[in-house]
Write a protein that holds these residues in place. Structure first.
Motif, PDB file in Angstrom:
ATOM      1  N   LEU A 639       0.850  -1.273   0.062  1.00  0.00           N
ATOM      2  CA  LEU A 639       0.099   0.138  -0.148  1.00  0.00           C
ATOM      3  C   LEU A 639       0.839   0.939  -0.009  1.00  0.00           C
ATOM      4  O   LEU A 639       0.773   2.299  -0.654  1.00  0.00           O
ATOM      5  CB  LEU A 639      -0.972   0.087   1.399  1.00  0.00           C
ATOM      6  N   HIS A 640       1.880   1.092   0.716  1.00  0.00           N
ATOM      7  CA  HIS A 640       2.631   2.331   0.679  1.00  0.00           C
ATOM      8  C   HIS A 640       3.658   2.546  -0.638  1.00  0.00           C
ATOM      9  O   HIS A 640       3.635   3.634  -1.071  1.00  0.00           O
ATOM     10  CB  HIS A 640       3.888   2.174   1.690  1.00  0.00           C
ATOM     11  N   ALA A 641       3.880   1.372  -1.371  1.00  0.00           N
ATOM     12  CA  ALA A 641       4.394   1.770  -2.631  1.00  0.00           C
ATOM     13  C   ALA A 641       3.308   2.148  -3.782  1.00  0.00           C
ATOM     14  O   ALA A 641       3.383   3.230  -4.542  1.00  0.00           O
ATOM     15  CB  ALA A 641       4.803   0.412  -3.186  1.00  0.00           C
ATOM     16  N   LEU A 653       6.658   7.330 -13.980  1.00  0.00           N
ATOM     17  CA  LEU A 653       5.682   6.776 -13.470  1.00  0.00           C
ATOM     18  C   LEU A 653       5.485   5.301 -14.173  1.00  0.00           C
ATOM     19  O   LEU A 653       5.184   4.279 -13.105  1.00  0.00           O
ATOM     20  CB  LEU A 653       4.124   7.094 -14.009  1.00  0.00           C
ATOM     21  N   LYS A 654       5.801   5.091 -15.160  1.00  0.00           N
ATOM     22  CA  LYS A 654       5.868   3.749 -15.908  1.00  0.00           C
ATOM     23  C   LYS A 654       6.992   2.647 -15.155  1.00  0.00           C
ATOM     24  O   LYS A 654       6.756   1.539 -14.931  1.00  0.00           O
ATOM     25  CB  LYS A 654       5.965   3.814 -17.410  1.00  0.00           C
ATOM     26  N   GLN A 655       8.171   3.494 -14.698  1.00  0.00           N
ATOM     27  CA  GLN A 655       9.192   2.837 -14.107  1.00  0.00           C
ATOM     28  C   GLN A 655       8.768   2.381 -12.787  1.00  0.00           C
ATOM     29  O   GLN A 655       9.081   1.065 -12.109  1.00  0.00           O
ATOM     30  CB  GLN A 655      10.386   3.633 -14.187  1.00  0.00           C
ATOM     31  N   VAL A 656       8.153   3.141 -12.142  1.00  0.00           N
ATOM     32  CA  VAL A 656       7.677   2.832 -10.601  1.00  0.00           C
ATOM     33  C   VAL A 656       6.685   1.681 -10.547  1.00  0.00           C
ATOM     34  O   VAL A 656       6.709   0.838  -9.602  1.00  0.00           O
ATOM     35  CB  VAL A 656       7.019   4.204 -10.082  1.00  0.00           C
ATOM     36  N   GLN A 661       7.898  -4.086  -6.040  1.00  0.00           N
ATOM     37  CA  GLN A 661       6.655  -4.463  -5.086  1.00  0.00           C
ATOM     38  C   GLN A 661       5.300  -4.174  -6.062  1.00  0.00           C
ATOM     39  O   GLN A 661       4.144  -4.519  -5.450  1.00  0.00           O
ATOM     40  CB  GLN A 661       6.519  -3.294  -3.869  1.00  0.00           C
ATOM     41  N   LEU A 662       5.433  -3.550  -7.072  1.00  0.00           N
ATOM     42  CA  LEU A 662       4.005  -3.141  -7.783  1.00  0.00           C
ATOM     43  C   LEU A 662       3.786  -4.061  -9.034  1.00  0.00           C
ATOM     44  O   LEU A 662       2.844  -4.079  -9.634  1.00  0.00           O
ATOM     45  CB  LEU A 662       3.955  -1.824  -8.146  1.00  0.00           C
ATOM     46  N   THR A 663       5.169  -4.537  -9.557  1.00  0.00           N
ATOM     47  CA  THR A 663       5.126  -5.373 -10.949  1.00  0.00           C
ATOM     48  C   THR A 663       3.902  -6.552 -10.813  1.00  0.00           C
ATOM     49  O   THR A 663       3.422  -6.970 -11.983  1.00  0.00           O
ATOM     50  CB  THR A 663       6.483  -5.925 -11.226  1.00  0.00           C
ATOM     51  N   LEU A 665       0.999  -6.563  -9.369  1.00  0.00           N
ATOM     52  CA  LEU A 665      -0.280  -6.142  -9.050  1.00  0.00           C
ATOM     53  C   LEU A 665      -1.142  -6.031 -10.395  1.00  0.00           C
ATOM     54  O   LEU A 665      -0.471  -5.769 -11.231  1.00  0.00           O
ATOM     55  CB  LEU A 665      -0.295  -4.785  -8.185  1.00  0.00           C
ATOM     56  N   ASP A 666      -2.203  -6.130 -10.218  1.00  0.00           N
ATOM     57  CA  ASP A 666      -3.434  -5.824 -11.460  1.00  0.00           C
ATOM     58  C   ASP A 666      -3.042  -4.389 -11.887  1.00  0.00           C
ATOM     59  O   ASP A 666      -3.038  -3.233 -11.254  1.00  0.00           O
ATOM     60  CB  ASP A 666      -4.688  -6.106 -10.997  1.00  0.00           C
ATOM     61  N   ARG A 667      -3.020  -4.230 -13.256  1.00  0.00           N
ATOM     62  CA  ARG A 667      -2.834  -2.952 -13.889  1.00  0.00           C
ATOM     63  C   ARG A 667      -4.031  -1.887 -13.607  1.00  0.00           C
ATOM     64  O   ARG A 667      -3.759  -0.881 -13.486  1.00  0.00           O
ATOM     65  CB  ARG A 667      -2.543  -3.188 -15.434  1.00  0.00           C
ATOM     66  N   ASN A 668      -5.220  -2.790 -13.720  1.00  0.00           N
ATOM     67  CA  ASN A 668      -6.307  -1.843 -13.160  1.00  0.00           C
ATOM     68  C   ASN A 668      -6.443  -1.189 -11.765  1.00  0.00           C
ATOM     69  O   ASN A 668      -6.836  -0.008 -11.706  1.00  0.00           O
ATOM     70  CB  ASN A 668      -7.877  -2.672 -13.202  1.00  0.00           C
ATOM     71  N   LEU A 669      -5.671  -2.012 -10.936  1.00  0.00           N
ATOM     72  CA  LEU A 669      -5.566  -1.414  -9.607  1.00  0.00           C
ATOM     73  C   LEU A 669      -4.618  -0.152  -9.550  1.00  0.00           C
ATOM     74  O   LEU A 669      -4.535   0.855  -8.877  1.00  0.00           O
ATOM     75  CB  LEU A 669      -4.975  -2.426  -8.551  1.00  0.00           C
ATOM     76  N   LEU A 670      -3.511  -0.324 -10.033  1.00  0.00           N
ATOM     77  CA  LEU A 670      -2.296   0.530 -10.399  1.00  0.00           C
ATOM     78  C   LEU A 670      -3.130   1.927 -10.956  1.00  0.00           C
ATOM     79  O   LEU A 670      -2.948   3.102 -10.554  1.00  0.00           O
ATOM     80  CB  LEU A 670      -1.302   0.307 -11.188  1.00  0.00           C
TER      81      LEU A 670
END
Length: 690
Positions: A639-641, A653-656, A661-663, A665-670
């Motif tokens: 959640l912090h990420a 933004l794309k790099q982050v 920690q985020l790679t 996760l669902d793209r819709n959530l991001l």
């Protein structure tokens, strides 16, 4: 230094001997001194001393040879003396054999002569005795006893012997009817009176004489009865009958061996008399059967040290059985009734002390339906009850119930027939389950469930975790008694499976209610957090009017939520034990994370507001560390990420999003988090997710 044999006595040290010799020789010292070292003089002294030693050795050798010669001579003389003694002993042995043969010959003659004399004297003695008895019998026929033996009280022993012999001779004669009705019973009564008087005076010798005379009379049994009755007079002056009995038997045991020819019979009759009169009466009057039975068996164990015949253990067991058999047959019924009454009294006394009227817990199909609905939907069916923090679980009550049950198991072990022991123990266990688990723990869980407020209640006081804590502690005590007290009584019987099944059933029923209550309590906690966030969190927190004048580290809502969560985590740790702590904290942590995640998605964030959201999540993550659950900490790390997407530059933004920690996760959530930025449309950030 003179050379003598005394110089070589043990312990002899050759080095020390040489040192002393050198030291005494002028000029022979090695440490320096008045004269310088003179090796020649020392050598000369050694040579002279060696010669002296040789001479000493020769003298000693001559002395040894002389002693050896003397020893050989004395050995020969001693051998001659021994041979002379052996010859003398052989001669004496031959004389002894001759004397023994002569004595045996004389003894044979004497025995033969004695047999002849006895053959002549025995008929004569019998004739004299018969004549004497006939003379006495004539006196009875005449109705006038003139002989001194019947009129002299000091000759009662001789009179008893005569009466006994006449009784045996004329037992079947008609004339004995008069005889037996008179002097026989009269004399028998006098002997018993004499025995009684001697017993009161403590004259053991006289008691022994009279008892020996009475042994051949019909009244001997009456004499024993009189003795038993009289020895108990004054023996029971205290309240402890069992201790008095042990002391009495200890005293009488020493006396009967000196008075009676068969003391084991008298002791057995005494103990039987005590059991059938003193202890039988005590058993009827005293309501505590276990106390009486235990003291009686302990007394029987003490009595086994006395001589009561060949099978004293069987004898004592039969006596105990004759007293308690009627009571032991109905024991378990009395035990169950006592426990049922006692348990109900303990429970009622506790609820009365709380001024609480027990609510009836519904049973039947409707209640079962409500229970299933509550388990599936987690809805509070029925009005919530305010218990004012009372758990309605009492450690004191539990200790009293377990104590009563422990005593009941002890009584069951001692009083039950071995074949009925498992069945009786199981019936006691069912009463414990009913009083402790159903009437107390289960009732407290029902009250606790009813007292849990709804999830949207404000400032709700949550006491169900206290109920959980006390219920767990109580059940640990219940389980300990099950293993320590019940298991030894049923371990080798079919009742073991029934007990284990019943215990498992009780545990499962309570676990269902505990799980339901904990789940609803967690919902209340989350509801309270949601209420704090709804009332304390403002939209301007994340879109401040002055972006350059934000002085706080995190928002007020975050601070209050973290304070509340920390307090609840500590509450959970105090209320749970073992793996239950991690299980409940994991569930609470997941719900806490879901709440914060959903809460953050309700706002839009400026650059400084995003930084403040990151600070809030960092504080939430610090609070999550108190859970000590890796999964919860991982969720808040993620959640912090995600919150970093609120402040990262559009070009990065794309790099982050491709970070560690985020790679995954669902793209819709991001994309949903990026949409929360106030610059989402102006910076055309949606193109990064197209």
């Amino acid at each position: 230094m003179a050379t003598t044999a005394q110089l070589f006595e043990e312990p002899f040290d050759a080095d020390e001997y040489i040192e002393r010799l050198a030291w005494r020789t002028p000029g022979g010292g090695s440490k320096g001194g008045a004269e310088a070292f003179d090796p020649k003089r020392l050598l000369e002294e050694f040579e002279n001393h060696i010669e002296e030693l040789k001479q000493l050795d020769e003298r000693i050798q001559r002395r040894v040879e002389k002693l050896e010669h003397q020893c050989h001579r004395e050995a020969k003389e001693f051998a001659h003396k021994v041979q002379d003694l052996q010859r003398s002993n052989q001669v004496a042995f031959q004389h002894f054999q001759e004397l023994d043969e002569h004595i045996s010959y004389v003894a044979t003659k004497v025995c033969h002569l004695g047999d002849q004399l006895e053959g002549v004297n025995t008929p004569r003695q019998r004739a004299v005795e018969a004549q004497r008895l006939m003379t006495y019998f004539n006196e009875f026929l005449d109705g006038e006893l003139r002989s001194d033996v019947f009129n002299n009280p000091d000759k009662i022993k001789e009179a008893a012997d005569i009466i006994q012999k006449l009784h045996l001779i004329f037992l079947h004669l008609f004339v004995f009817l008069c005889f037996s009705a008179g002097k026989y019973h009269d004399l028998e009564r006098q002997l018993i009176q004499e025995f009684t008087a001697a017993q009161r005076r403590g004259e053991i010798g006289r008691m022994r004489e009279v008892a020996a005379v009475l042994l051949h009379f019909k009244g001997y049994a009456h004499c024993v009865d009189v003795y038993i009755k009289q020895c108990q007079e004054g023996a029971y002056l205290r309240n402890d009958v069992f201790e008095d009995t042990a002391i009495l038997c200890q005293r009488v045991n020493k006396q009967v061996g000196e008075v009676f020819s068969s003391p084991e019979t008298v002791m057995a009759k005494l103990i039987q008399n005590i059991f059938e009169n003193k202890l039988q009466w005590l058993c009827v009057c005293r309501p505590t059967l276990f106390y009486t039975f235990t003291r009686t068996t302990a007394l029987a164990t003490k009595l086994t040290e006395f001589n009561l015949g060949s099978d004293k253990h069987t004898f004592l067991s039969k006596l105990i059985k004759s007293i308690f058999s009627s009571y032991l047959e109905s024991y378990i019924g009395m035990e169950r009734e006592y426990l049922r009454t006692r348990g109900a009294m303990i429970l009622q006394r506790y609820y009365d002390s709380k001024n609480h009227q027990k609510r009836p817990i519904g049973t039947g199909s409707i209640q079962d339906l409500k229970e299933r609905i509550r388990q599936r939907t987690n809805l509070p069916l029925g009005p919530s009850i305010d218990t004012h923090g009372e758990t309605f679980l009492s450690p004191e009550l539990v200790v009293n119930l377990l104590q009563e049950t422990r005593h009941a198991f002890e009584r069951c072990h001692r009083l039950s027939d071995p074949s009925d022991l498992p069945k009786n123990a199981f019936s006691i266990f069912l009463l414990l389950v009913d009083h402790l688990c159903v009437e107390h723990i289960d009732y407290a869980l029902e009250i606790g469930l009813s007292a849990i407020p709804s999830a949207d209640a404000k400032n709700a006081n949550l006491y169900f975790l206290d109920v959980v804590q006390q219920a767990n502690s109580i059940f640990h005590l219940f389980d300990k008694q099950f293993n320590d007290q019940l298991m030894p009584l049923i371990s080798s019987s079919p009742k073991l499976a029934e007990c284990l099944h019943k215990k498992k059933e009780v545990i499962e029923q309570m676990e269902v209610k505990l799980d339901t209550g904990i789940d609803r309590t967690l919902n209340c906690m989350v509801g309270q957090m949601r209420h704090i966030l709804a009332t304390e969190q403002k939209k301007t927190d994340f879109r401040p009017e002055d972006e350059n004048n934000v002085m706080i580290q995190y928002t007020t809502a975050c601070s209050k939520v973290c304070t509340y969560v920390s307090r609840q985590v500590e509450h959970v740790r105090k209320s749970m034990d073992g793996k239950n702590v991690d299980t409940v904290l994991t569930e609470l942590g997941v719900r806490f994370h879901r709440l914060i995640h959903e809460h953050l998605q309700q706002y839009s964030y400026s650059s400084m507001g995003g930084m403040l959201a990151i600070c809030d999540v960092a504080e939430y993550r610090r609070c999550a560390k108190d859970f000590r659950v890796p999964l919860v900490l991982q969720l808040f790390d993620t959640l912090h990420a995600l919150c970093n997407l609120l402040v990262v530059a559009p070009d990065n933004l794309k790099q982050v999003c491709s970070g560690e920690q985020l790679t995954n996760l669902d793209r819709n959530l991001l994309h949903a988090f990026v949409q929360l930025r106030v610059d989402y449309r102006s910076a055309r950030l949606g193109r990064h997710f197209s």
